[in-house]
Scaffold this active site. Structure first.
Site, PDB file in Angstrom:
ATOM      1  N   ASP A  72       0.827  -1.205   0.000  1.00  0.00           N
ATOM      2  CA  ASP A  72       0.000   0.000   0.000  1.00  0.00           C
ATOM      3  C   ASP A  72       0.862   1.256   0.000  1.00  0.00           C
ATOM      4  O   ASP A  72       2.076   1.205   0.196  1.00  0.00           O
ATOM      5  CB  ASP A  72      -0.956   0.005   1.206  1.00  0.00           C
ATOM      6  CG  ASP A  72      -0.287  -0.493   2.485  1.00  0.00           C
ATOM      7  OD1 ASP A  72       0.949  -0.361   2.604  1.00  0.00           O
ATOM      8  OD2 ASP A  72      -0.992  -1.016   3.357  1.00  0.00           O
ATOM      9  N   ASP A 141      -7.100  -2.597  14.248  1.00  0.00           N
ATOM     10  CA  ASP A 141      -8.484  -2.848  13.835  1.00  0.00           C
ATOM     11  C   ASP A 141      -8.608  -4.116  12.996  1.00  0.00           C
ATOM     12  O   ASP A 141      -9.642  -4.369  12.388  1.00  0.00           O
ATOM     13  CB  ASP A 141      -9.045  -1.633  13.069  1.00  0.00           C
ATOM     14  CG  ASP A 141      -8.266  -1.327  11.790  1.00  0.00           C
ATOM     15  OD1 ASP A 141      -7.297  -2.058  11.476  1.00  0.00           O
ATOM     16  OD2 ASP A 141      -8.636  -0.359  11.088  1.00  0.00           O
ATOM     17  N   HIS A 143      -6.965  -4.892  10.288  1.00  0.00           N
ATOM     18  CA  HIS A 143      -6.774  -4.775   8.837  1.00  0.00           C
ATOM     19  C   HIS A 143      -5.540  -5.536   8.372  1.00  0.00           C
ATOM     20  O   HIS A 143      -4.584  -5.713   9.114  1.00  0.00           O
ATOM     21  CB  HIS A 143      -6.733  -3.305   8.385  1.00  0.00           C
ATOM     22  CG  HIS A 143      -5.515  -2.525   8.792  1.00  0.00           C
ATOM     23  ND1 HIS A 143      -5.548  -1.157   8.987  1.00  0.00           N
ATOM     24  CD2 HIS A 143      -4.230  -2.881   9.027  1.00  0.00           C
ATOM     25  CE1 HIS A 143      -4.341  -0.732   9.305  1.00  0.00           C
ATOM     26  NE2 HIS A 143      -3.520  -1.746   9.343  1.00  0.00           N
ATOM     27  N   GLU A 148      -9.529  -1.892   5.532  1.00  0.00           N
ATOM     28  CA  GLU A 148     -10.124  -1.524   6.808  1.00  0.00           C
ATOM     29  C   GLU A 148     -11.418  -2.306   7.062  1.00  0.00           C
ATOM     30  O   GLU A 148     -11.958  -2.922   6.131  1.00  0.00           O
ATOM     31  CB  GLU A 148     -10.413  -0.015   6.809  1.00  0.00           C
ATOM     32  CG  GLU A 148      -9.178   0.862   6.598  1.00  0.00           C
ATOM     33  CD  GLU A 148      -8.212   0.859   7.775  1.00  0.00           C
ATOM     34  OE1 GLU A 148      -8.129  -0.138   8.504  1.00  0.00           O
ATOM     35  OE2 GLU A 148      -7.526   1.877   7.963  1.00  0.00           O
TER      36      GLU A 148
HETATM   37  P1  PGA Z   1       2.565  -1.567  12.549  1.00  0.00           P
HETATM   38  O1  PGA Z   1       1.410  -1.508  11.449  1.00  0.00           O
HETATM   39  O2  PGA Z   1       3.492  -2.660  12.131  1.00  0.00           O
HETATM   40  O3  PGA Z   1       3.209  -0.220  12.484  1.00  0.00           O
HETATM   41  O4  PGA Z   1       1.905  -1.849  13.852  1.00  0.00           O
HETATM   42  C1  PGA Z   1       0.844  -2.684  10.994  1.00  0.00           C
HETATM   43  C2  PGA Z   1      -0.363  -2.376  10.138  1.00  0.00           C
HETATM   44  O5  PGA Z   1      -1.020  -1.343  10.335  1.00  0.00           O
HETATM   45  O6  PGA Z   1      -0.697  -3.205   9.281  1.00  0.00           O
END
Ligand code: PGA
Length: 263
Positions: A72, A141, A143, A148
């Site tokens: 992404d 959350d 995702h 999302e």
């Molecule tokens: P993080 O993000 O590794 O910074 O916790 C993971 C994500 O949002 O997929």
């Protein structure tokens, strides 16, 4: 689904890096038959990239015939913006390994026509032969990539509005201000990830415990999109102990027993 639990983040990163290195080496990629690797950004993969760089420097791993596709990119950030995922990848990984610039694929968050950019990204993945191994993280959350809660479990690469949970979590990179986090991102879809021949999800820390519980013990749900892994034939979750805090004791014991038998 395999769930592999390590005592801490360091152990998770070492194991995952060795696993990726083993997959690439056994695949024996060539220019005609490259290894196609899906990659995430965020805090979680940093330690894995560090370990992979070490393996490359030791001479035990080469990315000369590896093609990467990032999951992404924020919409509206230029590739050289300090918080763009393009910059993150070059500053934390690609600049330190022998990957060819042309083999790096990252969505362009500045594309004038985002729908076209996303459609062409899907085509590029197809043209490369599909993704062999998709490495991913998970949001608080639930995702996977920026899919999302409420994302279609058959979604393809597209623009997605970020949830409040994600904006709050990522505010740490934007002067602690959730409103400064871009409103949307271009992201591979759940369907795009499910098409990979293998998916490896890395989960670290107590703040991910609720999401991990939903993904492992809950049902398949658009509200925890990483739960799609329950439908994947080759899904692997590597977590540290802290991330397993919300799992049942019996669940943890069962998965640990399975892994103890592998060695
Ligand atoms: P993080 O993000 O590794 O910074 O916790 C993971 C994500 O949002 O997929």
């Amino acid at each position: 689904m395999r769930l592999i639990i390590h005592p801490d983040y360091t152990g998770v990163c070492r194991w995952v890096a060795c696993y990726i290195a083993g997959r690439i080496t056994r695949f024996a990629p060539t220019a005609a038959k490259p290894f196609v690797l899906g990659l995430p950004t965020g805090s979680t993969p940093l330690g894995i990239y560090h370990e992979l760089i070490s393996l490359y420097r030791e001479g035990s791993l080469s990315f000369a015939h590896v093609i990467t596709f990032n999951m992404d990119e924020y919409r509206g950030l230029k590739p050289d913006h300090p918080q763009s995922y393009n910059r993150f990848m070059w500053e934390n990984f690609f600049s330190f390994i022998d990957i060819k610039r042309d083999n790096v694929n990252i969505l362009n968050g500045m594309a004038a026509d985002p729908a076209r950019e996303c459609a062409e990204y899907e085509e590029r993945i197809q043209a490369a032969g599909g993704i062999e191994l998709f490495l991913g993280g998970i949001g608080v959350d639930g995702h996977i990539a920026f899919n999302e809660p409420g994302s279609s479990l058959r979604s393809r690469t597209r623009e997605k509005t970020l949830s409040l949970d994600t904006k709050r979590a990522n505010a740490r990179f934007f002067n602690q201000n959730p409103d400064a986090v871009p409103a949307s991102a271009l992201t591979v879809g759940v369907g795009t990830i499910m098409d990979a021949r293998e998916v490896l999800l890395v989960v670290s820390g107590y703040n991910k415990a609720r999401a991990l519980q939903a993904v492992v013990e809950g049902g398949v749900s658009q509200m925890w999109t990483a739960s799609c892994l329950q439908l994947h034939e080759r899904a692997l979750i590597v977590a540290d102990e802290a991330a397993t805090d919300e799992l049942k004791v019996a669940t943890v014991r069962y998965f640990k027993t399975i892994e103890a038998r592998q060695y």
